[in-house]
Structure formats: structure tokens, C-alpha cells
Design a protein around this motif. Structure first.
Motif, PDB file in Angstrom:
ATOM      1  N   UNK A 152       9.266   2.006 -22.271  1.00 48.94           N
ATOM      2  CA  UNK A 152       8.847   3.138 -21.413  1.00 48.94           C
ATOM      3  C   UNK A 152       7.433   3.006 -20.877  1.00 48.94           C
ATOM      4  N   UNK A 153       6.472   2.539 -21.703  1.00 51.94           N
ATOM      5  CA  UNK A 153       5.088   2.468 -21.230  1.00 51.94           C
ATOM      6  C   UNK A 153       4.902   1.397 -20.159  1.00 51.94           C
ATOM      7  N   UNK A 154       5.690   0.311 -20.260  1.00 49.02           N
ATOM      8  CA  UNK A 154       5.627  -0.742 -19.250  1.00 49.02           C
ATOM      9  C   UNK A 154       6.274  -0.259 -17.957  1.00 49.02           C
ATOM     10  N   UNK A 155       7.442   0.345 -18.088  1.00 48.30           N
ATOM     11  CA  UNK A 155       8.156   0.853 -16.922  1.00 48.30           C
ATOM     12  C   UNK A 155       7.321   1.903 -16.186  1.00 48.30           C
ATOM     13  N   UNK A 156       6.669   2.774 -16.958  1.00 44.83           N
ATOM     14  CA  UNK A 156       5.848   3.827 -16.351  1.00 44.83           C
ATOM     15  C   UNK A 156       4.665   3.241 -15.588  1.00 44.83           C
ATOM     16  N   UNK A 157       4.078   2.160 -16.108  1.00 46.05           N
ATOM     17  CA  UNK A 157       2.943   1.553 -15.401  1.00 46.05           C
ATOM     18  C   UNK A 157       3.403   0.914 -14.090  1.00 46.05           C
ATOM     19  N   UNK A 158       4.508   0.204 -14.133  1.00 47.18           N
ATOM     20  CA  UNK A 158       5.027  -0.411 -12.905  1.00 47.18           C
ATOM     21  C   UNK A 158       5.305   0.659 -11.858  1.00 47.18           C
ATOM     22  N   UNK A 159       5.902   1.791 -12.288  1.00 46.49           N
ATOM     23  CA  UNK A 159       6.187   2.877 -11.353  1.00 46.49           C
ATOM     24  C   UNK A 159       4.908   3.465 -10.771  1.00 46.49           C
ATOM     25  N   UNK A 160       3.883   3.607 -11.615  1.00 45.82           N
ATOM     26  CA  UNK A 160       2.607   4.165 -11.150  1.00 45.82           C
ATOM     27  C   UNK A 160       1.987   3.280 -10.081  1.00 45.82           C
ATOM     28  N   UNK A 161       1.979   1.961 -10.324  1.00 47.76           N
ATOM     29  CA  UNK A 161       1.414   1.031  -9.344  1.00 47.76           C
ATOM     30  C   UNK A 161       2.210   1.082  -8.040  1.00 47.76           C
ATOM     31  N   UNK A 162       3.528   1.119  -8.144  1.00 43.64           N
ATOM     32  CA  UNK A 162       4.363   1.149  -6.942  1.00 43.64           C
ATOM     33  C   UNK A 162       4.135   2.420  -6.127  1.00 43.64           C
ATOM     34  N   UNK A 163       3.955   3.536  -6.809  1.00 39.28           N
ATOM     35  CA  UNK A 163       3.676   4.789  -6.106  1.00 39.28           C
ATOM     36  C   UNK A 163       2.370   4.696  -5.337  1.00 39.28           C
ATOM     37  N   UNK A 164       1.346   4.124  -5.960  1.00 38.13           N
ATOM     38  CA  UNK A 164       0.044   4.021  -5.312  1.00 38.13           C
ATOM     39  C   UNK A 164       0.084   3.057  -4.118  1.00 38.13           C
ATOM     40  N   UNK A 165       0.892   2.010  -4.225  1.00 44.61           N
ATOM     41  CA  UNK A 165       0.987   1.034  -3.139  1.00 44.61           C
ATOM     42  C   UNK A 165       2.073   1.400  -2.131  1.00 44.61           C
ATOM     43  N   UNK A 166       2.804   2.478  -2.418  1.00 43.13           N
ATOM     44  CA  UNK A 166       3.875   2.945  -1.535  1.00 43.13           C
ATOM     45  C   UNK A 166       4.924   1.861  -1.299  1.00 43.13           C
ATOM     46  N   UNK A 167       5.376   1.263  -2.399  1.00 42.40           N
ATOM     47  CA  UNK A 167       6.416   0.237  -2.340  1.00 42.40           C
ATOM     48  C   UNK A 167       7.527   0.623  -3.315  1.00 42.40           C
ATOM     49  N   UNK A 168       8.757   0.157  -3.099  1.00 42.39           N
ATOM     50  CA  UNK A 168       9.848   0.495  -4.013  1.00 42.39           C
ATOM     51  C   UNK A 168       9.609  -0.077  -5.405  1.00 42.39           C
ATOM     52  N   UNK A 169       9.964   0.693  -6.414  1.00 43.28           N
ATOM     53  CA  UNK A 169       9.833   0.215  -7.787  1.00 43.28           C
ATOM     54  C   UNK A 169      11.069  -0.584  -8.187  1.00 43.28           C
ATOM     55  N   UNK A 170      10.877  -1.739  -8.850  1.00 42.31           N
ATOM     56  CA  UNK A 170      12.024  -2.551  -9.278  1.00 42.31           C
ATOM     57  C   UNK A 170      12.655  -2.023 -10.571  1.00 42.31           C
ATOM     58  N   UNK A 171      12.046  -1.012 -11.182  1.00 42.66           N
ATOM     59  CA  UNK A 171      12.568  -0.478 -12.446  1.00 42.66           C
ATOM     60  C   UNK A 171      12.872   0.999 -12.281  1.00 42.66           C
ATOM     61  N   UNK A 172      13.854   1.524 -13.040  1.00 41.95           N
ATOM     62  CA  UNK A 172      14.202   2.948 -12.931  1.00 41.95           C
ATOM     63  C   UNK A 172      13.083   3.821 -13.499  1.00 41.95           C
ATOM     64  N   UNK A 173      13.080   5.084 -13.122  1.00 39.73           N
ATOM     65  CA  UNK A 173      12.066   6.015 -13.585  1.00 39.73           C
ATOM     66  C   UNK A 173      12.209   6.268 -15.081  1.00 39.73           C
TER      67      UNK A 173
END
Length: 292
Positions: free
Chosen positions: A270-291
Motif C-alpha cells: 500500500x505505501x508503495x502504491x500510494x506513492x506512485x499514485x501521488x507522483x502521477x497525480x502531481x505530474x497529471x499522468x495515468x497511474x500504472x497501479x490501482x488506487x
């Protein structure tokens, strides 16, 4: 023997210095030395050789390090599984990041991440990009953020592809580059080669060169009017001089890429997935992992 003893041992094995280890772990040096003596007594073996130059692992110490690394990771995995069962995003997140990204992008990312996930313990390693990739290959960090191109067979996410710019102070706007000092900094071979090609194609052979260390120092020298430089756009948010995106002779733009590397299995944490999602949100790109 407890987890603190393992942490002391592994930190000392990494630093090779008692004073630095004590400072890093916020321990008094006599306390650290006493705990090491107790650990060696409990195991019945000398783990370190001491000298005026520092400490080195004995063969017994090398064997202990392998076991302690596995034990520490087993503890972390257990905690993460237990917290996951409780629906809490916690555990430890280890990130190896390029020096430039850690300076100009990461603080804002972490500010957003820690606001939403305060239970996560962060370990940040700021290194040159090649070292970040090497650390990922050894399995130490969960995530690496590196700049430039690299071979990586697992998860690889392009975060940004920015322009590389020629920068100068406004007071030097009308001065030919040949008459100005060129301010250079050591970069990785790929970036150095790109700059050298551009200089050669534009027949620029600076007669005066100032070599500096660090991107921020390079920009500060240009702002002070000491000359001109070639830098990636990541460092120019607060630059008030002239910045011109560069192109090779064939019209191809000079760019610098930033990638996030991860292992697909660890992206289930969860902590890894959450970080990837956070970065993707900031860069406005699709996340490769589910929320989460």
C-alpha cells in the motif's frame, strides 16, 4: 538482541565509522559501543575489527550482516502485512532519488504524500542516477527516481521529459557567447555527451570555462553574471534570466527525461502504491497501479 541492535550493526557496517553511526542513530557513542560489545558477547564472535581508520567487518560480521538484512526485512514485511489487514497505509517506504529530483521536485511530492499517509516511515537516499539504478538492482529501495535513460526490466514510468536550455544573465543578452565564460558542471556521461555534441554542431569552443559542482551552483553563477551555461529546465523555476530551449542541428530538441522505477511485486504494498499514485497525480499522468 533486539531490532535496535540490528539497526546499530547494519548502520555501522554501512558507515564504517562509530562516530557517524552514533550521530545517525542519535545515540551517545559509549552507549553504541556497549550495545555492540553485548551483541558480540551474545553471539560469541568478533563482528568488527577496530582501527584508527574506522571499523571493518570480520568474516563472522559478514555472515551476520547477511542474516540481519534478511531478519530486518522479514520484520518489515510482517508489519506491512499486519497493517494492510487493518486497512492502514503504513510501513516503511525506501526511495532512492537523483540529486536534482530530490532538490527541485521531491519535497513537494513528499509534503502531499505525508499529509495523506502520516503513518508511513520514509527513508530517502539522494544519489547520482546511476547509483539509484544500482541500488534498485540490489533490491534495497522500493522505488528509484532517476534522470536520463537506463535499462530496467520491471515497472518503469516516464514522469517528465523537459527541455535543456542555454541560460544567461539579462545583462549579457547581447554579448556573443564566444566572449562570455562558459560555466560547466560534471553530469552523467549521457548528458555530457549531449552538451558536447551541441557545442560542436554550433562551432562553439569556449576559451574560458568555469567548472562547478552542483546544478544550483551553476545557476547561481549565471545569475551573478559570470557567464552562460547549459542546464535542464528542472532547475529554472526561480531563474529570472534568459533561458532558451536548445536544438541539435537536425532540429531534434535537447531533452532530459525523469523516470520512476519500481518492482511490480512491491507495487502491491500500500505505501508503495500510494506513492506512485501521488507522483502521477502531481505530474497529471495515468497511474500504472490501482488506487489504495
Amino acid at each position: 538482541m533486539d531490532e535496535k541492535d540490528l539497526q546499530i550493526f547494519l548502520t555501522l557496517a554501512e558507515t564504517g565509522n562509530l562516530t557517524r553511526t552514533a550521530e545517525k542513530l542519535y545515540l551517545a557513542q559509549p552507549t553504541l559501543s556497549k550495545r555492540l560489545q553485548n551483541l558480540e558477547s551474545e553471539l560469541g564472535a568478533t563482528l568488527f575489527l577496530r582501527s584508527k581508520h574506522g571499523v571493518t567487518l570480520t568474516p563472522a560480521g559478514e555472515a551476520a550482516r547477511e542474516t540481519f538484512l534478511h531478519t530486518t526485512k522479514d520484520f518489515e514485511d510482517l508489519r506491512e502485512r499486519l497493517q494492510k489487514g487493518r486497512g492502514i497505509v503504513s510501513g516503511t517506504l525506501r526511495i532512492a532519488t537523483s540529486i536534482d529530483y530530490s532538490t527541485y521536485r521531491l519535497p513537494e511530492v513528499l509534503a502531499q504524500y505525508t499529509t495523506h499517509y502520516p503513518e508511513v516511515k520514509l527513508q530517502i537516499y539522494s544519489e547520482h542516477s546511476r547509483e539509484c539504478v544500482r541500488q534498485m538492482q540490489t533490491g534495497r529501495p522500493h522505488i528509484a527516481i532517476m534522470r536520463g535513460e537506463c535499462e530496467w526490466d520491471e515497472g518503469k514510468l516516464l514522469l517528465e521529459r523537459e527541455s535543456v536550455c542555454l541560460i544567461r544573465n539579462k545583462t549579457n543578452a547581447d554579448t556573443p557567447l564566444e566572449e562570455l565564460r562558459y560555466i560547466d558542471r560534471d553530469a552523467n556521461p549521457e548528458h555530457q555527451s549531449m552538451k558536447a555534441r551541441w557545442l560542436m554542431e554550433h562551432k562553439l569552443e569556449p576559451s574560458s570555462i568555469l567548472n562547478v559542482e552542483g546544478l544550483s551552483t551553476c545557476v547561481a553563477m549565471v545569475k551573478a553574471g559570470l557567464g552562460w551555461s547549459i542546464v535542464p529546465e528542472i532547475c529554472l523555476s526561480y531563474f529570472d534570466g534568459i533561458a532558451e530551449p536548445l536544438f541539435f542541428a537536425d532540429g531534434t530538441p535537447l531533452t532530459r527525461s525523469t523516470y520512476l522505477l519500481y518492482r511490480r511485486r512491491e507495487a502491491e504494498l500500500p505505501q508503495v502504491r500510494a506513492f506512485i499514485q501521488t507522483v502521477c497525480e502531481r505530474e497529471n499522468i495515468p497511474s500504472p497501479v490501482p488506487r489504495v
